[in-house]
Design a protein around this motif. Structure first.
Motif, mmCIF file in Angstrom:
data_model
loop_
_atom_site.group_PDB
_atom_site.id
_atom_site.type_symbol
_atom_site.label_atom_id
_atom_site.label_comp_id
_atom_site.label_asym_id
_atom_site.label_seq_id
_atom_site.Cartn_x
_atom_site.Cartn_y
_atom_site.Cartn_z
ATOM 1 N N VAL A 108 51.148 37.100 43.532
ATOM 2 C CA VAL A 108 50.135 37.350 42.502
ATOM 3 C C VAL A 108 50.616 38.460 41.578
ATOM 4 N N PHE A 109 50.245 38.340 40.316
ATOM 5 C CA PHE A 109 50.495 39.373 39.317
ATOM 6 C C PHE A 109 49.189 40.126 39.090
ATOM 7 N N CYS A 110 49.226 41.440 39.235
ATOM 8 C CA CYS A 110 48.022 42.245 39.056
ATOM 9 C C CYS A 110 48.266 43.314 37.994
ATOM 10 N N GLY A 111 47.514 43.240 36.900
ATOM 11 C CA GLY A 111 47.631 44.215 35.838
ATOM 12 C C GLY A 111 46.894 45.497 36.173
ATOM 13 N N THR A 112 47.397 46.598 35.668
ATOM 14 C CA THR A 112 46.771 47.895 35.876
ATOM 15 C C THR A 112 46.525 48.549 34.516
ATOM 16 N N GLY A 113 45.987 49.749 34.542
ATOM 17 C CA GLY A 113 45.758 50.473 33.299
ATOM 18 C C GLY A 113 47.002 51.117 32.731
ATOM 19 N N GLU A 114 48.111 51.084 33.475
ATOM 20 C CA GLU A 114 49.357 51.672 32.987
ATOM 21 C C GLU A 114 49.942 50.800 31.875
ATOM 22 N N SER A 219 39.760 46.193 38.813
ATOM 23 C CA SER A 219 40.891 47.119 38.739
ATOM 24 C C SER A 219 41.541 47.282 40.116
ATOM 25 N N PRO A 220 42.804 46.834 40.252
ATOM 26 C CA PRO A 220 43.607 46.105 39.265
ATOM 27 C C PRO A 220 43.063 44.695 39.061
ATOM 28 N N ILE A 221 43.578 44.003 38.076
ATOM 29 C CA ILE A 221 43.105 42.651 37.771
ATOM 30 C C ILE A 221 44.208 41.656 38.091
ATOM 31 N N CYS A 222 43.961 40.783 39.053
ATOM 32 C CA CYS A 222 44.965 39.811 39.506
ATOM 33 C C CYS A 222 44.678 38.469 38.836
ATOM 34 N N THR A 291 45.265 44.227 52.306
ATOM 35 C CA THR A 291 43.812 44.203 52.159
ATOM 36 C C THR A 291 43.403 44.613 50.753
ATOM 37 N N ASP A 292 44.108 45.579 50.183
ATOM 38 C CA ASP A 292 43.794 46.050 48.829
ATOM 39 C C ASP A 292 44.051 44.957 47.787
ATOM 40 N N VAL A 293 45.146 44.231 47.940
ATOM 41 C CA VAL A 293 45.471 43.168 46.993
ATOM 42 C C VAL A 293 44.437 42.048 47.088
ATOM 43 N N VAL A 294 44.111 41.650 48.305
ATOM 44 C CA VAL A 294 43.103 40.604 48.497
ATOM 45 C C VAL A 294 41.754 41.069 47.947
ATOM 46 N N GLY A 295 41.417 42.329 48.175
ATOM 47 C CA GLY A 295 40.155 42.874 47.691
ATOM 48 C C GLY A 295 40.068 42.880 46.177
ATOM 49 N N ALA A 296 41.184 43.206 45.517
ATOM 50 C CA ALA A 296 41.212 43.212 44.056
ATOM 51 C C ALA A 296 41.002 41.800 43.513
ATOM 52 N N TYR A 297 41.648 40.838 44.149
ATOM 53 C CA TYR A 297 41.468 39.450 43.718
ATOM 54 C C TYR A 297 40.031 38.987 43.967
ATOM 55 N N GLN A 298 39.462 39.385 45.096
ATOM 56 C CA GLN A 298 38.082 38.992 45.393
ATOM 57 C C GLN A 298 37.112 39.553 44.353
ATOM 58 N N GLU A 299 37.343 40.795 43.930
ATOM 59 C CA GLU A 299 36.485 41.406 42.914
ATOM 60 C C GLU A 299 36.496 40.576 41.629
ATOM 61 N N PHE A 300 37.657 40.096 41.256
ATOM 62 C CA PHE A 300 37.754 39.253 40.070
ATOM 63 C C PHE A 300 37.080 37.902 40.310
ATOM 64 N N ALA A 301 37.362 37.290 41.446
ATOM 65 C CA ALA A 301 36.807 35.964 41.741
ATOM 66 C C ALA A 301 35.283 35.971 41.758
ATOM 67 N N ASP A 302 34.703 37.094 42.104
ATOM 68 C CA ASP A 302 33.244 37.191 42.199
ATOM 69 C C ASP A 302 32.529 36.981 40.867
ATOM 70 N N ILE A 303 33.210 37.212 39.743
ATOM 71 C CA ILE A 303 32.514 37.062 38.459
ATOM 72 C C ILE A 303 32.138 35.604 38.199
ATOM 73 N N PHE A 304 32.837 34.673 38.825
ATOM 74 C CA PHE A 304 32.516 33.258 38.608
ATOM 75 C C PHE A 304 31.233 32.870 39.335
ATOM 76 N N PHE A 305 30.933 33.573 40.394
ATOM 77 C CA PHE A 305 29.650 33.417 41.079
ATOM 78 C C PHE A 305 28.559 34.132 40.275
ATOM 79 N N GLU A 306 28.896 35.309 39.765
ATOM 80 C CA GLU A 306 27.943 36.087 38.967
ATOM 81 C C GLU A 306 27.478 35.320 37.734
ATOM 82 N N PHE A 307 28.381 34.575 37.101
ATOM 83 C CA PHE A 307 28.041 33.848 35.881
ATOM 84 C C PHE A 307 27.738 32.369 36.139
#
Length: 324
Positions: A108-114, A219-222, A291-307
């Motif tokens: 996975v590619f995860c973008g950061t604020g850098e 953050s980060p965004i995968c 766990t951190d990488v999976v968690g970051a991806y999960q945070e992003f994936a959750d917006i599809f449930f939110e919307f």
């Protein structure tokens, strides 16, 4: 006499056997069908092709370039492709709620604020007065086709207090982004690399907001991944493992050897200068799915449930097979 006939008979049988071998050779291994998006996130594929990593594993490959992220997911899910690069992780999450287990990520590619690690930006014309998402009211915002960027855009607008009805979203193939911006077809672009850097280098665009997905989505965004279809892994396990070894080697090159950026020139038609300057998100291989990488991806994936794109919450962990 009988001995001579016996030896002659054996010779004839051997000759016939040899002829049959050459007349009916063993079928060649089917090529691995690869699909990809013309984006910086496809760099591991370009490395593997240029360095002959698939050939070293005894694999043949067929490449097909896609312009729409949805096309990659569709091809993997229905079995028209065996593996892909620059796979839209959001679309994958939605697809997985409908057909669980069809796709598995190996990186996975995860973008950061850098600055050197970002993935996306809101860019506008060099003479535009737009400097924030608030300035997009009544404007046309160009995005990549598909539910991923449509939902990301809606999330960012919501987080900035902007009603969806106040901005017109225009879905465009990534290859048409800069042309549409420069022609006035859209007032701004929410786009990814290398389009951002290419727009800057050509004097077509400037950055209004850098890494908005990190600021307002996760953050980060995968956002991108490489992966393979479960059908390919199930039906051709030995070849799938060889394929993964080749891609693992390519990923290590991307992570440690900056000279591989040269391959962006050939595959994405970039200048040498742009290829060296384009930011690359952090690349995590399957062995680095923490766990951190999976968690970051999960945070992003959750917006599809939110919307309400999907009626059930996506399971990011299920898509990342090697965490299990």
């Amino acid at each position: 006499m009988n001995g001579k006939w016996w030896r002659a008979g054996i010779a004839v049988v051997l000759v016939v056997a040899v002829l049959l071998v050459f007349a009916f050779p063993k079928p060649a291994t089917e090529p691995v069908r690869l699909v990809y998006l013309p984006a910086a996130q496809s760099l591991p594929l370009f490395v593997a092709m240029e360095q002959g990593l698939f050939e070293k594993e005894g694999l043949g490959v067929e490449l097909q370039r896609m312009e729409n992220p949805n096309q990659i997911i569709d091809a993997l899910v229905v079995g028209k492709a065996d593996a892909g690069f620059a796979i839209a992780t959001g679309i994958s999450a939605v697809a997985d709620t409908k057909k669980p287990g069809a796709i598995r990520f190996n990186s996975v590619f995860c973008g950061t604020g850098e600055t050197e690690r970002h993935n996306d930006a809101l860019i506008v014309g060099v003479n535009s007065s737009i400097s924030s998402f608030a300035d997009l009211r009544g404007k046309r915002l160009g995005i990549m086709p598909g539910i991923q960027w449509n939902t990301i855009s809606r999330k960012i607008l919501k987080e900035n207090g902007i009603a969806e009805s106040e901005v017109t979203l225009v879905e465009l193939p990534i290859s048409n982004h800069l042309a549409s911006l420069s022609s006035g077809g859209v007032d701004a672009l929410l786009t990814i690399e290398p389009t951002v850097e290419l727009g800057l280098s050509k004097g077509i665009a400037k950055i209004a907001v850098d890494t908005p997905t990190v600021k307002w989505v996760a953050s980060p965004i995968c956002l991108g991944a490489s992966g393979l279809s479960a059908e390919f892994a199930r039906k051709r396990p030995a070849e799938a493992e060889k394929y993964l070894r080749a891609v693992d080697a390519a990923i290590r090159q991307v992570q440690t050897n900056s000279s591989v950026r040269q391959y962006l020139v050939r595959y994405l038609s970039l200048s040498e200068e742009v290829a060296q300057a384009v930011p690359l998100p952090v690349l995590y291989s399957r062995s680095e799915f923490s766990t951190d990488v999976v968690g970051a991806y999960q945070e992003f994936a959750d917006i599809f449930f939110e919307f309400n794109v999907t009626s059930v919450r996506p399971d990011a962990r299920r898509l990342m097979l090697w965490t299990q």
